[in-house]
Design an enzyme around this catalytic site. Structure first.
Site, mmCIF file in Angstrom:
data_model
loop_
_atom_site.group_PDB
_atom_site.id
_atom_site.type_symbol
_atom_site.label_atom_id
_atom_site.label_comp_id
_atom_site.label_asym_id
_atom_site.label_seq_id
_atom_site.Cartn_x
_atom_site.Cartn_y
_atom_site.Cartn_z
ATOM 1 N N LEU A 4 4.690 -2.039 -5.598
ATOM 2 C CA LEU A 4 3.505 -2.143 -4.752
ATOM 3 C C LEU A 4 3.678 -3.392 -3.898
ATOM 4 O O LEU A 4 3.473 -4.478 -4.356
ATOM 5 C CB LEU A 4 2.243 -2.144 -5.578
ATOM 6 C CG LEU A 4 2.102 -0.906 -6.440
ATOM 7 C CD1 LEU A 4 0.808 -0.895 -7.169
ATOM 8 C CD2 LEU A 4 2.185 0.332 -5.600
ATOM 9 N N LEU A 160 -4.579 0.923 -0.531
ATOM 10 C CA LEU A 160 -3.931 1.842 -1.463
ATOM 11 C C LEU A 160 -2.658 1.228 -2.012
ATOM 12 O O LEU A 160 -1.859 0.662 -1.251
ATOM 13 C CB LEU A 160 -3.597 3.153 -0.743
ATOM 14 C CG LEU A 160 -2.599 4.100 -1.428
ATOM 15 C CD1 LEU A 160 -3.168 4.630 -2.744
ATOM 16 C CD2 LEU A 160 -2.211 5.249 -0.497
ATOM 17 N N SER A 161 -2.443 1.352 -3.311
ATOM 18 C CA SER A 161 -1.183 0.987 -3.949
ATOM 19 C C SER A 161 -0.885 -0.486 -3.697
ATOM 20 O O SER A 161 -1.648 -1.350 -4.112
ATOM 21 C CB SER A 161 -0.076 1.921 -3.442
ATOM 22 O OG SER A 161 1.091 1.789 -4.188
ATOM 23 N N ALA A 162 0.211 -0.811 -2.996
ATOM 24 C CA ALA A 162 0.479 -2.211 -2.665
ATOM 25 C C ALA A 162 -0.658 -2.780 -1.828
ATOM 26 O O ALA A 162 -1.028 -3.950 -1.968
ATOM 27 C CB ALA A 162 1.802 -2.336 -1.909
ATOM 28 N N ALA A 165 -3.361 -3.595 -4.274
ATOM 29 C CA ALA A 165 -3.088 -4.842 -4.976
ATOM 30 C C ALA A 165 -3.374 -6.035 -4.078
ATOM 31 O O ALA A 165 -3.950 -7.049 -4.518
ATOM 32 C CB ALA A 165 -1.639 -4.866 -5.448
#
Length: 433
Positions: A4, A160-162, A165
């Site tokens: 991510l 979203l996702s990375a 994070a």
């Protein structure tokens, strides 16, 4: 997925006098911070020179003609192997920006920074307050504030996702800037700080930390700040094998810990797409943290293509057809003007447990709208899910809204669904054509 880790239309020539008047008016609007691109069709537009840009990111903006002075601002971060245009095209955010009148910023991670185009949420020189990519994104917010009339109390971030994070990191880095956020298939704030090798234990999870330890990672990102804290929505599929689903619980622990509230849900609700919602209220009884668990969904952002108000997005890589998460997030933030969570359209019950149920109901769970004109859709179970009338979970098909079991998810089983209210479908084989 890896760790991510448009041109504007040229105005038609008018008289010189009119050109001068428009130029003066434009200069005035920009100078007063109330400029709006209302005379041209809105488009995703790249912005250059938005600041010193220490993270070497790219900035794209979307400013609908429907926005007014004092508009909210949403920053939307794509996932790995994606670009800003993918998130613009498929996430559903432009639909609600047009509908409810707010501005959008889409940061982009160029491949020159990261070969897989992941935002760097795992290196302290990139994801902490005042540094690297986090500071670049903050400069994008400041650019929008300088060039448009933005309500400073209504700035939000999602990803979203990375990107999810990084969203968690930004909420911790700049709690004085972001009123709320939405972490989609993401990681708790500051779970990793030592580079890419430290990212994998967080992704693979679970990470052994107490509620207070998770909370300290967030509150320590802006030392001396004591609130108010951002409200946080957390979305993840129960079949996410890229980011361990323990991250959803860890995010809940982190942000309920920051808020100083219980890790036991105040209430739960069943939403379309096999989605279970758990709501954690603050001391005043208002939702502070909301967790959405989507039964059977893998790694991605939940969308639900269709024309209904609660439908959005387009399916594609990491855009999965279950529920329009963007709609529910926007309503949770108050962008729709309703000021309440959309969970009122589902079956909400007080609960003593923080564990949501992922099992769909076998019977209708809410009442249809009495003023809605019903319409019928007769097609295969597979096509019903593609068209946004139903969802699949565990190889079976369930009608949106009522959650009625329609049988196996395939192209051979055919049912008639009647939409008796916006986004609410019931099996109607006996009286639909």
């Amino acid at each position: 997925m890896q760790p991510l880790s448009f041109a504007r239309r040229r105005p038609t020539r008018a008289s010189c006098a009119l050109a001068v008047v428009l130029a003066v008016l434009t200069a005035f609007l920009v100078a007063t911070g109330s400029g709006r691109r209302a005379l041209a069709a809105a488009a995703l537009t790249q912005v250059s020179n938005f600041g010193s840009n220490p993270g070497a990111l790219q900035m794209y903006e979307y400013v609908p003609s429907s926005t007014r002075p004092g508009a909210p601002l949403v920053v939307a971060l794509h996932g790995c192997t994606q670009q800003a245009s993918d998130y613009y095209d498929d996430s559903g955010w432009p639909k609600y920006a047009d509908l409810w009148g707010f501005d959008l910023v889409f940061p982009q991670q160029p491949s020159t920074n990261d070969a897989t185009e992941c935002f760097d949420w795992y290196t302290s020189s990139e994801d902490t307050r005042g540094h690297g990519e986090a500071e670049s994104i903050m400069q994008m917010v400041q650019y929008m504030q300088a060039h448009y009339s933005i309500d400073a109390s209504r700035i939000y971030v999602t990803g979203l996702s990375a990107g999810g994070a990084m969203t968690a990191d930004l909420l911790a880095d700049y709690p004085d800037v972001f009123a709320a956020g939405s972490v989609d298939s993401g990681i708790p704030a500051q779970c990793a700080a030592g580079g890419q090798s430290t990212a994998y234990p967080c992704m693979d999870g679970p990470v052994s930390k107490s509620v207070s330890q998770w909370a300290a990672l967030a509150t320590g990102s802006d030392p001396g700040y004591s609130g108010p804290w951002p409200r946080v929505a957390i979305w993840q599929g129960t079949a996410d094998y890229t980011v361990n689903t323990a991250n959803s619980t860890e995010l809940m622990d982190q942000w309920t810990g920051v808020w100083g509230i219980s890790q036991t849900a105040s209430s739960t609700a069943s939403l379309p797409g096999g989605t279970s919602e758990s709501i954690y209220d603050d001391a005043t009884g208002e939702p502070a943290v909301e967790v959405y668990a989507i039964s059977g969904m893998g790694h991605g952002l939940a969308v639900n293509p269709g024309s209904g108000t609660n439908q959005c997005g387009a399916t594609g890589a990491y855009f999965l057809n279950y529920i329009c998460s963007t709609y529910y997030t926007a309503v949770f933030w108050g962008l729709s003007g309703s000021g309440s969570s959309p969970s009122a359209t589902a079956t909400a019950t007080a609960t003593g447990t923080a564990t949501p149920s992922a099992s769909p109901s076998a019977s209708p769970s809410s009442s249809p709208s009495p003023t809605f004109a019903p319409q019928c859709f007769t097609e295969s179970n597979y096509q019903q899910t593609v068209d946004g009338h139903a969802y699949q979970s565990g190889g079976y098909t369930y009608a949106d809204g009522s959650n009625q079991n329609m049988g196996l998810w395939n192209v051979f089983t055919v049912h008639a669904l009647e939409e008796t209210g916006p986004g609410y479908y019931v099996i109607a084989d006996s009286h639909c054509p």
